[in-house]
Design a protein around this motif. Structure first.
Motif, PDB file in Angstrom:
ATOM      1  N   PHE A 279       7.731  15.140   5.923  1.00  0.00           N
ATOM      2  CA  PHE A 279       7.592  13.832   5.287  1.00  0.00           C
ATOM      3  C   PHE A 279       6.123  13.465   5.268  1.00  0.00           C
ATOM      4  O   PHE A 279       5.352  13.840   6.163  1.00  0.00           O
ATOM      5  N   ALA A 280       5.728  12.757   4.223  1.00  0.00           N
ATOM      6  CA  ALA A 280       4.353  12.284   4.091  1.00  0.00           C
ATOM      7  C   ALA A 280       4.256  10.869   4.642  1.00  0.00           C
ATOM      8  O   ALA A 280       5.162  10.050   4.454  1.00  0.00           O
ATOM      9  N   LEU A 281       3.174  10.599   5.344  1.00  0.00           N
ATOM     10  CA  LEU A 281       2.946   9.282   5.922  1.00  0.00           C
ATOM     11  C   LEU A 281       1.988   8.503   5.036  1.00  0.00           C
ATOM     12  O   LEU A 281       0.878   8.957   4.757  1.00  0.00           O
ATOM     13  N   GLU A 282       2.426   7.343   4.582  1.00  0.00           N
ATOM     14  CA  GLU A 282       1.627   6.527   3.670  1.00  0.00           C
ATOM     15  C   GLU A 282       0.888   5.429   4.431  1.00  0.00           C
ATOM     16  O   GLU A 282       1.352   4.942   5.460  1.00  0.00           O
ATOM     17  N   GLY A 283      -0.252   5.058   3.932  1.00  0.00           N
ATOM     18  CA  GLY A 283      -1.023   3.958   4.521  1.00  0.00           C
ATOM     19  C   GLY A 283      -1.824   4.349   5.737  1.00  0.00           C
ATOM     20  O   GLY A 283      -2.216   3.484   6.532  1.00  0.00           O
TER      21      GLY A 283
ATOM     22  N   ALA B 155      -8.079  13.565  11.745  1.00  0.00           N
ATOM     23  CA  ALA B 155      -6.750  13.290  12.298  1.00  0.00           C
ATOM     24  C   ALA B 155      -5.808  12.802  11.209  1.00  0.00           C
ATOM     25  O   ALA B 155      -4.613  13.100  11.228  1.00  0.00           O
ATOM     26  N   ILE B 156      -6.340  12.051  10.247  1.00  0.00           N
ATOM     27  CA  ILE B 156      -5.513  11.614   9.112  1.00  0.00           C
ATOM     28  C   ILE B 156      -5.005  12.825   8.349  1.00  0.00           C
ATOM     29  O   ILE B 156      -3.833  12.893   7.956  1.00  0.00           O
ATOM     30  N   GLU B 157      -5.886  13.801   8.134  1.00  0.00           N
ATOM     31  CA  GLU B 157      -5.480  15.011   7.424  1.00  0.00           C
ATOM     32  C   GLU B 157      -4.411  15.777   8.196  1.00  0.00           C
ATOM     33  O   GLU B 157      -3.476  16.316   7.619  1.00  0.00           O
ATOM     34  N   ARG B 158      -4.532  15.808   9.518  1.00  0.00           N
ATOM     35  CA  ARG B 158      -3.562  16.521  10.347  1.00  0.00           C
ATOM     36  C   ARG B 158      -2.208  15.848  10.335  1.00  0.00           C
ATOM     37  O   ARG B 158      -1.169  16.508  10.400  1.00  0.00           O
ATOM     38  N   LEU B 159      -2.190  14.510  10.263  1.00  0.00           N
ATOM     39  CA  LEU B 159      -0.936  13.764  10.333  1.00  0.00           C
ATOM     40  C   LEU B 159      -0.466  13.265   8.980  1.00  0.00           C
ATOM     41  O   LEU B 159       0.512  12.527   8.905  1.00  0.00           O
ATOM     42  N   ASN B 160      -1.154  13.669   7.921  1.00  0.00           N
ATOM     43  CA  ASN B 160      -0.751  13.232   6.591  1.00  0.00           C
ATOM     44  C   ASN B 160       0.676  13.661   6.281  1.00  0.00           C
ATOM     45  O   ASN B 160       1.440  12.952   5.631  1.00  0.00           O
ATOM     46  N   LYS B 161       1.040  14.843   6.783  1.00  0.00           N
ATOM     47  CA  LYS B 161       2.411  15.327   6.677  1.00  0.00           C
ATOM     48  C   LYS B 161       2.854  15.827   8.039  1.00  0.00           C
ATOM     49  O   LYS B 161       2.080  16.454   8.758  1.00  0.00           O
TER      50      LYS B 161
ATOM     51  N   GLY C 104      -7.698   4.159  12.871  1.00  0.00           N
ATOM     52  CA  GLY C 104      -7.221   3.006  13.626  1.00  0.00           C
ATOM     53  C   GLY C 104      -5.724   2.802  13.514  1.00  0.00           C
ATOM     54  O   GLY C 104      -5.142   2.025  14.277  1.00  0.00           O
ATOM     55  N   SER C 105      -5.083   3.496  12.566  1.00  0.00           N
ATOM     56  CA  SER C 105      -3.625   3.402  12.443  1.00  0.00           C
ATOM     57  C   SER C 105      -2.942   4.118  13.599  1.00  0.00           C
ATOM     58  O   SER C 105      -3.546   4.978  14.267  1.00  0.00           O
ATOM     59  N   GLN C 106      -1.691   3.769  13.824  1.00  0.00           N
ATOM     60  CA  GLN C 106      -0.890   4.443  14.833  1.00  0.00           C
ATOM     61  C   GLN C 106       0.392   4.963  14.191  1.00  0.00           C
ATOM     62  O   GLN C 106       1.088   4.222  13.493  1.00  0.00           O
ATOM     63  N   VAL C 107       0.665   6.231  14.393  1.00  0.00           N
ATOM     64  CA  VAL C 107       1.828   6.906  13.830  1.00  0.00           C
ATOM     65  C   VAL C 107       2.859   7.088  14.932  1.00  0.00           C
ATOM     66  O   VAL C 107       2.531   7.545  16.027  1.00  0.00           O
TER      67      VAL C 107
END
Length: 215
Positions: A145-149, A92-98, A153-156
């Protein structure tokens, strides 16, 4: 103006749920409601119960369609998309990285994005981090845009508002497909003289009209 509204809390279902909204009649009228006044609440980490096999859990999926008439009595439209996602896996991190948002002729009028980690720390995406690209196959312009951090467990959370062609052939929206949706909300704000009828497929949800709403 009148506000037509669909809102519900969805259980974890893998079947496709769709919503269709059809325009029945129209004539000219002027309004003053402004979608651009929309803003989100203060950042808050929201506890959710997720299955470990779920890549991401959609906490909020909100769409708003605003139809209005310009000073020249031309029918115009704006679309607001607001999403908040709980990340539950590295994939999911890879999917939402950008995050990519298509746009035509600079029709994006407002945009915000942020990452909230499990300790409550907030990382807002500044405007200088928003980039523009062009799809090589379709020549369609998009922003990304790229999402940092990001971490498990993170929420975007992000939202944008864009101008749209207010087509009169109806609206078809996918409420839920593969990722579980905790809360889905659809609002359609129209002039008094636009009459719409809505229907939800694959789930028992009601569509209501609030005729007391005023701009």
């Amino acid at each position: 103006q009148k506000l037509q509204h669909l809102s519900n809390t969805l259980e974890k279902m893998k079947n496709l749920i769709t919503f269709t909204l059809s325009l029945l009649t129209s004539s000219l009228l002027s309004q003053s409601f402004s979608t651009d006044n929309y803003d989100w609440d203060d950042a808050a980490y929201q506890k959710v119960e997720v299955d470990d096999s779920t890549n991401q859990h959609i906490i909020l999926s909100k769409r708003l369609f605003h139809y209005y008439y310009s000073d020249q009595n031309e029918l115009k439209g704006k679309y607001l998309f607001h999403k908040k996602v709980h990340i539950n896996s590295n994939s999911a991190i890879e999917r939402l990285n950008k995050v990519y948002i298509s746009q035509n002729e600079d029709n994006l009028s407002n945009f915000k994005a942020r990452v909230i980690n499990s300790s409550g720390k907030v990382n807002e995406i500044s405007k200088d981090k928003i980039l523009t690209g062009v799809d090589e196959d379709t020549d369609q312009e998009y922003i990304y845009f790229a999402l940092e951090g990001l971490e498990v467990g993170s929420q975007v959370e992000y939202y944008f508002i864009k101008e749209i062609n207010p087509g009169l052939n109806g609206i078809l929206q996918e409420i839920q497909a593969y990722d579980p949706v905790q809360r889905f909300e659809l609002d359609v704000i129209t002039p008094w003289n636009l009459v719409m009828a809505g229907k939800v497929y694959n789930m028992n949800m009601e569509f209501s009209t609030d005729t007391s709403f005023e701009s």
